[in-house]
Design a protein around this motif. Structure first.
Motif, PDB file in Angstrom:
ATOM      1  N   LEU A  40       0.807  -1.466   0.003  1.00 50.26           N
ATOM      2  CA  LEU A  40       0.158   0.271   0.275  1.00 50.26           C
ATOM      3  C   LEU A  40       0.387   0.640   0.061  1.00 50.26           C
ATOM      4  O   LEU A  40       0.570   2.038  -0.982  1.00 50.26           O
ATOM      5  CB  LEU A  40      -0.505   0.198   1.025  1.00 50.26           C
ATOM      6  N   ASN A  94       3.746   1.424  -1.163  1.00 47.94           N
ATOM      7  CA  ASN A  94       4.224   1.983  -2.622  1.00 47.94           C
ATOM      8  C   ASN A  94       3.372   2.408  -4.172  1.00 47.94           C
ATOM      9  O   ASN A  94       2.941   3.056  -4.517  1.00 47.94           O
ATOM     10  CB  ASN A  94       4.552   0.150  -2.869  1.00 47.94           C
ATOM     11  N   LYS A  95       2.519   2.030  -3.068  1.00 49.80           N
ATOM     12  CA  LYS A  95       0.623   2.841  -4.221  1.00 49.80           C
ATOM     13  C   LYS A  95       0.360   4.042  -3.252  1.00 49.80           C
ATOM     14  O   LYS A  95      -0.516   4.675  -3.607  1.00 49.80           O
ATOM     15  CB  LYS A  95      -0.252   1.992  -4.731  1.00 49.80           C
ATOM     16  N   GLU A  96       1.539   4.463  -2.228  1.00 53.63           N
ATOM     17  CA  GLU A  96       0.980   6.223  -1.602  1.00 53.63           C
ATOM     18  C   GLU A  96       0.267   6.121  -1.263  1.00 53.63           C
ATOM     19  O   GLU A  96      -0.664   6.734  -1.259  1.00 53.63           O
ATOM     20  CB  GLU A  96       1.546   7.419  -3.213  1.00 53.63           C
ATOM     21  N   SER A 112      -3.594  -8.909  -1.260  1.00 54.66           N
ATOM     22  CA  SER A 112      -3.738  -7.386  -2.333  1.00 54.66           C
ATOM     23  C   SER A 112      -5.276  -7.203  -3.277  1.00 54.66           C
ATOM     24  O   SER A 112      -5.700  -6.227  -3.296  1.00 54.66           O
ATOM     25  CB  SER A 112      -2.631  -7.324  -2.218  1.00 54.66           C
ATOM     26  N   ASN A 138      -7.707  -4.884  -3.058  1.00 53.16           N
ATOM     27  CA  ASN A 138      -8.198  -4.042  -4.744  1.00 53.16           C
ATOM     28  C   ASN A 138      -9.140  -3.980  -5.199  1.00 53.16           C
ATOM     29  O   ASN A 138      -9.654  -2.979  -6.006  1.00 53.16           O
ATOM     30  CB  ASN A 138      -6.590  -5.042  -6.238  1.00 53.16           C
ATOM     31  N   ILE A 149      -9.243  -0.306  -6.684  1.00 55.11           N
ATOM     32  CA  ILE A 149      -7.539  -0.131  -6.729  1.00 55.11           C
ATOM     33  C   ILE A 149      -6.768  -0.319  -8.229  1.00 55.11           C
ATOM     34  O   ILE A 149      -6.563  -1.690  -8.387  1.00 55.11           O
ATOM     35  CB  ILE A 149      -6.798  -0.239  -5.021  1.00 55.11           C
ATOM     36  N   ASN A 150      -6.433   0.099  -9.255  1.00 52.55           N
ATOM     37  CA  ASN A 150      -5.960  -0.023 -10.250  1.00 52.55           C
ATOM     38  C   ASN A 150      -4.666  -0.101  -9.853  1.00 52.55           C
ATOM     39  O   ASN A 150      -3.527   0.793  -9.646  1.00 52.55           O
ATOM     40  CB  ASN A 150      -5.665   0.923 -11.338  1.00 52.55           C
ATOM     41  N   ASP A 151      -4.040  -1.512 -10.435  1.00 56.32           N
ATOM     42  CA  ASP A 151      -2.167  -1.773 -10.794  1.00 56.32           C
ATOM     43  C   ASP A 151      -1.448  -0.332 -12.052  1.00 56.32           C
ATOM     44  O   ASP A 151      -1.442  -0.310 -12.791  1.00 56.32           O
ATOM     45  CB  ASP A 151      -2.238  -3.100 -10.635  1.00 56.32           C
TER      46      ASP A 151
END
Length: 220
Positions: free
Chosen positions: A36, A38-40, A209, A213, A218-220
Motif C-alpha cells: 500500500l 508503494n501505491k502512495e 492484496s 484491490n 485500486i488499479n495496479d
C-alpha cells in the motif's frame, strides 16, 4: 451486530487481521503495508492488545506469565479498556485523517477468545463494545486460517518467546479458537474474508492484496 452507522462518515479504511496463534498476521500486515505504501497510500499499523503507550504496558500482563493469571471475564474488561483508548487515540484519528489502518486483532478476537471459547456471554461482549467502544467494526477482516498444530509450531519458533501465555493453553484450546473463528466467519461472510494461511507468505500476500484491490477499486 456489526454496524458502523453510529460513527460519522469516515475518510479512511479500517482493516483487521485475525486468527489463532502463529498464523502469520504480523507478517502479512508488514507485507500489505509495503504494498500500500508503494501505491502512495497513507498506512498505519497497530495491534491489540496494545496501540497506545499505556496499552502496551497492559499487554505484557495479558500475553506473558501464568496461563491462569486472568479469567475470561477479567480479560474482557481489560481488553475493552484497552480498545476504547486505542480507538480514541489511534484508530479513529488515523481513519479521519484518511489512513488505511491495519490492525493485528480487534473485536473478533474478544468474541472468539473470551466469548465463544472463554464462555463470556456474547450478548454482554457486544453490549460492552456498543456502549464503550462505539460499536466500531473493521470495514474488512482477513481471517488467516491455519491448523493449530502448524500455528503453534510456528509460534514456538518466533524470537519473542516471552509472549506465550495463550500458546501455553494447549492444543485442544487452540482447536476451539480455530473453530470459533470459523463460526464467526460463516456468520459474517461479507466482512470476514477467509484466507488459507497454509501457503507461501508471498502467495498469501498476493491473495490479500487482490481482495483489497477489488474492494477499494485500486488499479495496479
Amino acid at each position: 451486530m456489526q454496524n458502523n452507522k453510529s460513527l460519522k462518515l469516515r475518510k479512511g479504511f479500517f482493516i483487521s487481521f485475525e486468527g489463532g496463534e502463529g498464523v502469520g498476521k504480523s507478517t502479512q500486515i508488514d507485507l500489505l503495508k509495503n504494498v500500500l505504501a508503494n501505491k502512495e497510500f497513507n498506512v498505519l499499523t497497530t495491534r491489540e492488545p496494545g496501540g497506545t503507550k499505556e496499552a502496551e504496558e497492559l499487554r505484557k500482563l495479558l500475553v506473558t506469565g501464568d496461563k491462569k493469571a486472568w479469567d475470561s471475564c477479567s480479560e474482557t474488561l481489560i481488553f475493552n479498556a484497552i480498545r476504547r483508548e486505542h480507538i480514541n487515540k489511534i484508530i479513529l484519528p488515523a481513519i479521519e485523517n484518511g489512513a488505511l489502518v491495519l490492525c493485528d486483532r480487534f473485536i473478533d478476537s474478544t468474541i472468539v477468545y473470551q466469548g465463544l471459547v472463554g464462555e463470556v456471554s456474547e450478548k454482554d461482549l457486544l453490549e460492552l463494545h456498543q456502549k464503550y467502544c462505539y460499536n466500531l467494526y473493521p470495514d474488512i477482516t482477513f481471517f488467516l486460517d491455519l491448523s493449530p498444530e502448524k500455528g503453534l509450531n510456528r509460534a514456538l519458533k518466533r524470537q519473542n518467546t516471552v509472549e506465550n501465555r495463550f500458546e501455553n493453553l494447549g492444543l485442544n484450546y487452540h482447536q476451539k479458537i480455530l473453530d470459533g473463528f470459523d463460526s464467526l466467519q460463516k456468520r459474517n461472510p461479507d466482512r470476514i474474508i477467509r484466507i488459507n494461511a497454509d501457503n507461501d507468505k508471498e502467495f498469501i500476500s498476493n491473495e490479500i492484496s487482490n481482495h483489497l484491490n477489488k474492494l477499494l477499486n485500486i488499479n495496479d
